[in-house]
Design a protein around this motif. Structure first.
Motif, PDB file in Angstrom:
ATOM      1  N   ALA A 196     -25.822 -30.171  -8.935  1.00  0.00           N
ATOM      2  CA  ALA A 196     -25.274 -29.093  -8.111  1.00  0.00           C
ATOM      3  C   ALA A 196     -24.466 -29.653  -6.940  1.00  0.00           C
ATOM      4  N   VAL A 197     -24.965 -30.706  -6.302  1.00  0.00           N
ATOM      5  CA  VAL A 197     -24.240 -31.310  -5.173  1.00  0.00           C
ATOM      6  C   VAL A 197     -22.916 -31.906  -5.652  1.00  0.00           C
ATOM      7  N   ILE A 198     -22.941 -32.621  -6.769  1.00  0.00           N
ATOM      8  CA  ILE A 198     -21.711 -33.213  -7.298  1.00  0.00           C
ATOM      9  C   ILE A 198     -20.709 -32.127  -7.671  1.00  0.00           C
ATOM     10  N   ALA A 199     -21.166 -31.062  -8.318  1.00  0.00           N
ATOM     11  CA  ALA A 199     -20.279 -29.969  -8.709  1.00  0.00           C
ATOM     12  C   ALA A 199     -19.670 -29.302  -7.474  1.00  0.00           C
ATOM     13  N   THR A 200     -20.456 -29.145  -6.422  1.00  0.00           N
ATOM     14  CA  THR A 200     -19.955 -28.536  -5.197  1.00  0.00           C
ATOM     15  C   THR A 200     -18.880 -29.411  -4.560  1.00  0.00           C
ATOM     16  N   VAL A 201     -19.119 -30.708  -4.501  1.00  0.00           N
ATOM     17  CA  VAL A 201     -18.129 -31.630  -3.921  1.00  0.00           C
ATOM     18  C   VAL A 201     -16.845 -31.606  -4.739  1.00  0.00           C
ATOM     19  N   VAL A 202     -16.951 -31.593  -6.054  1.00  0.00           N
ATOM     20  CA  VAL A 202     -15.765 -31.552  -6.916  1.00  0.00           C
ATOM     21  C   VAL A 202     -15.001 -30.246  -6.699  1.00  0.00           C
ATOM     22  N   ALA A 203     -15.723 -29.132  -6.591  1.00  0.00           N
ATOM     23  CA  ALA A 203     -15.065 -27.835  -6.375  1.00  0.00           C
ATOM     24  C   ALA A 203     -14.330 -27.813  -5.034  1.00  0.00           C
ATOM     25  N   ILE A 204     -14.952 -28.327  -3.983  1.00  0.00           N
ATOM     26  CA  ILE A 204     -14.314 -28.351  -2.668  1.00  0.00           C
ATOM     27  C   ILE A 204     -13.080 -29.255  -2.696  1.00  0.00           C
ATOM     28  N   ALA A 205     -13.180 -30.413  -3.348  1.00  0.00           N
ATOM     29  CA  ALA A 205     -12.038 -31.324  -3.451  1.00  0.00           C
ATOM     30  C   ALA A 205     -10.890 -30.655  -4.209  1.00  0.00           C
TER      31      ALA A 205
END
Length: 57
Positions: free
Chosen positions: A32-41
């Motif tokens: 979930a954290v990785i997906a959130t960072v990718v979405a924000i980027a």
């Protein structure tokens, strides 16, 4: 008659159900954290592209 060992070495090496659940929760948290960072980027990338296009007009 053969005596079975008191402690089964196979079951001793396996993590408990609670341990497996905790590991699964940790895995989902990391995903979930990785997906959130990718979405924000990705959103920042799109915003920068849109800003660049608007500057050229």
């Amino acid at each position: 008659m053969t005596k079975w060992p008191k402690d089964d070495p196979i079951s001793l090496d396996r993590p408990s159900d609670e341990g497996q659940r905790d590991a699964l929760k940790t895995l989902w948290l990391v995903i979930a954290v990785i997906a959130t960072v990718v979405a924000i980027a990705f959103l920042l990338y799109v915003l920068i592209l849109v800003y660049g296009v608007m500057q050229r007009l």
